[in-house]
Design a protein around this motif. Structure first.
Motif, PDB file in Angstrom:
ATOM      1  N   UNK A   1       0.870  -1.170   0.000  1.00 56.33           N
ATOM      2  CA  UNK A   1       0.000   0.000   0.000  1.00 56.33           C
ATOM      3  C   UNK A   1       0.914   1.229   0.000  1.00 56.33           C
ATOM      4  N   UNK A   2       0.375   2.426  -0.217  1.00 57.84           N
ATOM      5  CA  UNK A   2       1.238   3.613  -0.122  1.00 57.84           C
ATOM      6  C   UNK A   2       1.943   3.717   1.234  1.00 57.84           C
ATOM      7  N   UNK A   3       1.229   3.405   2.310  1.00 60.12           N
ATOM      8  CA  UNK A   3       1.850   3.445   3.639  1.00 60.12           C
ATOM      9  C   UNK A   3       2.973   2.436   3.776  1.00 60.12           C
ATOM     10  N   UNK A   4       2.784   1.262   3.211  1.00 58.26           N
ATOM     11  CA  UNK A   4       3.838   0.242   3.256  1.00 58.26           C
ATOM     12  C   UNK A   4       5.047   0.664   2.433  1.00 58.26           C
ATOM     13  N   UNK A   5       4.789   1.324   1.310  1.00 50.00           N
ATOM     14  CA  UNK A   5       5.891   1.812   0.482  1.00 50.00           C
ATOM     15  C   UNK A   5       6.749   2.800   1.278  1.00 50.00           C
ATOM     16  N   UNK A   6       6.096   3.716   1.973  1.00 51.55           N
ATOM     17  CA  UNK A   6       6.811   4.742   2.744  1.00 51.55           C
ATOM     18  C   UNK A   6       7.587   4.126   3.904  1.00 51.55           C
ATOM     19  N   UNK A   7       6.998   3.119   4.565  1.00 48.10           N
ATOM     20  CA  UNK A   7       7.672   2.501   5.711  1.00 48.10           C
ATOM     21  C   UNK A   7       8.546   1.314   5.314  1.00 48.10           C
ATOM     22  N   UNK A   8       8.651   1.049   4.020  1.00 46.93           N
ATOM     23  CA  UNK A   8       9.548   0.045   3.450  1.00 46.93           C
ATOM     24  C   UNK A   8       9.232  -1.378   3.923  1.00 46.93           C
ATOM     25  N   UNK A   9       7.941  -1.703   3.866  1.00 45.45           N
ATOM     26  CA  UNK A   9       7.508  -3.073   4.116  1.00 45.45           C
ATOM     27  C   UNK A   9       6.602  -3.501   2.970  1.00 45.45           C
ATOM     28  N   UNK A  10       6.305  -4.793   2.894  1.00 45.08           N
ATOM     29  CA  UNK A  10       5.388  -5.275   1.871  1.00 45.08           C
ATOM     30  C   UNK A  10       4.659  -6.505   2.393  1.00 45.08           C
ATOM     31  N   UNK A  11       3.621  -6.873   1.697  1.00 48.52           N
ATOM     32  CA  UNK A  11       2.809  -8.025   2.065  1.00 48.52           C
ATOM     33  C   UNK A  11       2.897  -9.047   0.933  1.00 48.52           C
ATOM     34  N   UNK A  12       3.424 -10.218   1.251  1.00 47.91           N
ATOM     35  CA  UNK A  12       3.610 -11.255   0.228  1.00 47.91           C
ATOM     36  C   UNK A  12       3.003 -12.570   0.702  1.00 47.91           C
ATOM     37  N   UNK A  13       2.921 -13.515  -0.219  1.00 47.20           N
ATOM     38  CA  UNK A  13       2.426 -14.845   0.109  1.00 47.20           C
ATOM     39  C   UNK A  13       3.438 -15.557   1.003  1.00 47.20           C
ATOM     40  N   UNK A  14       2.938 -16.170   2.053  1.00 48.39           N
ATOM     41  CA  UNK A  14       3.778 -16.854   3.027  1.00 48.39           C
ATOM     42  C   UNK A  14       4.570 -17.996   2.387  1.00 48.39           C
ATOM     43  N   UNK A  15       3.939 -18.792   1.528  1.00 47.52           N
ATOM     44  CA  UNK A  15       4.585 -19.994   1.017  1.00 47.52           C
ATOM     45  C   UNK A  15       5.480 -19.789  -0.195  1.00 47.52           C
ATOM     46  N   UNK A  16       5.216 -18.749  -1.023  1.00 45.96           N
ATOM     47  CA  UNK A  16       6.088 -18.586  -2.197  1.00 45.96           C
ATOM     48  C   UNK A  16       6.707 -17.195  -2.323  1.00 45.96           C
ATOM     49  N   UNK A  17       6.334 -16.256  -1.461  1.00 44.50           N
ATOM     50  CA  UNK A  17       6.923 -14.922  -1.492  1.00 44.50           C
ATOM     51  C   UNK A  17       6.408 -14.027  -2.603  1.00 44.50           C
ATOM     52  N   UNK A  18       5.413 -14.505  -3.379  1.00 41.44           N
ATOM     53  CA  UNK A  18       4.846 -13.715  -4.467  1.00 41.44           C
ATOM     54  C   UNK A  18       3.683 -12.850  -4.007  1.00 41.44           C
ATOM     55  N   UNK A  19       3.068 -12.167  -4.941  1.00 44.99           N
ATOM     56  CA  UNK A  19       1.902 -11.335  -4.624  1.00 44.99           C
ATOM     57  C   UNK A  19       0.746 -12.231  -4.188  1.00 44.99           C
ATOM     58  N   UNK A  20      -0.129 -11.681  -3.339  1.00 48.29           N
ATOM     59  CA  UNK A  20      -1.241 -12.494  -2.836  1.00 48.29           C
ATOM     60  C   UNK A  20      -2.475 -12.411  -3.730  1.00 48.29           C
ATOM     61  N   UNK A  21      -2.503 -11.492  -4.673  1.00 53.59           N
ATOM     62  CA  UNK A  21      -3.634 -11.376  -5.585  1.00 53.59           C
ATOM     63  C   UNK A  21      -4.771 -10.551  -4.995  1.00 53.59           C
ATOM     64  N   UNK A  22      -5.625 -10.070  -5.861  1.00 57.29           N
ATOM     65  CA  UNK A  22      -6.680  -9.131  -5.468  1.00 57.29           C
ATOM     66  C   UNK A  22      -7.684  -9.754  -4.496  1.00 57.29           C
ATOM     67  N   UNK A  23      -8.152 -10.966  -4.755  1.00 59.49           N
ATOM     68  CA  UNK A  23      -9.174 -11.563  -3.880  1.00 59.49           C
ATOM     69  C   UNK A  23      -8.655 -11.796  -2.467  1.00 59.49           C
ATOM     70  N   UNK A  24      -7.461 -12.345  -2.347  1.00 56.14           N
ATOM     71  CA  UNK A  24      -6.891 -12.555  -1.006  1.00 56.14           C
ATOM     72  C   UNK A  24      -6.583 -11.232  -0.332  1.00 56.14           C
TER      73      UNK A  24
END
Length: 137
Positions: free
Chosen positions: A72-95
């Motif tokens: 999210x914009x807030x995550x970009x500013x604080x230098x964090x991200x949200x990824x899939x636990x098992x493969x490290x990829x994007x979680x997709x829109x529905x999840x």
């Protein structure tokens, strides 16, 4: 996260060196995103009177930004991200939308495991990780 012995990123679930970002960085990202949601919801509702409006914007923001960009914009500013636990990829829109709804319920975020994964993260198979440093020219 990357393993020094392997040039490709290692999924958080299998990385013994995985260290989640601080709660302060996560909370900072949430505060930034919440302020943005209040500002955006002001275009179509009174966020003070219509408390649902900023929450709806937050859920949609999570669906769009986390689903497509892992931040999210807030995550970009604080230098964090949200990824899939098992493969490290994007979680997709529905999840990401489901994660936003669960986060809006607040309680799931307060029940964390040793990797700082709240119920909303575990139910959507996601994790907050430090964002890689951008490469500079």
């Amino acid at each position: 996260m990357t393993n020094p012995h392997h040039p490709t990123p290692v999924p958080p679930a299998t990385d013994p060196a995985f260290t989640p970002p601080s709660l302060g960085r996560r909370f900072g990202a949430l505060v930034i995103d919440w302020v943005l949601c209040l500002l955006v919801s002001n275009f179509f509702a009174d966020p003070v009177r219509d408390g649902w409006a900023p929450v709806l914007v937050l859920v949609l923001e999570y669906g769009f930004f986390l689903g497509l960009f892992a931040q999210t914009p807030g995550m970009y500013i604080t230098r964090i991200r949200c990824v899939a636990w098992f493969d490290g990829g994007r979680i997709g829109v529905l999840r990401a939308l489901l994660r936003g709804v669960l986060l809006a319920l607040v309680v799931p975020a307060l029940i964390m495991d040793e990797h700082r994964r709240g119920l909303h993260d575990r139910l959507t198979g996601s994790v907050i990780t430090p964002a890689p440093h951008p490469t500079r020219p």
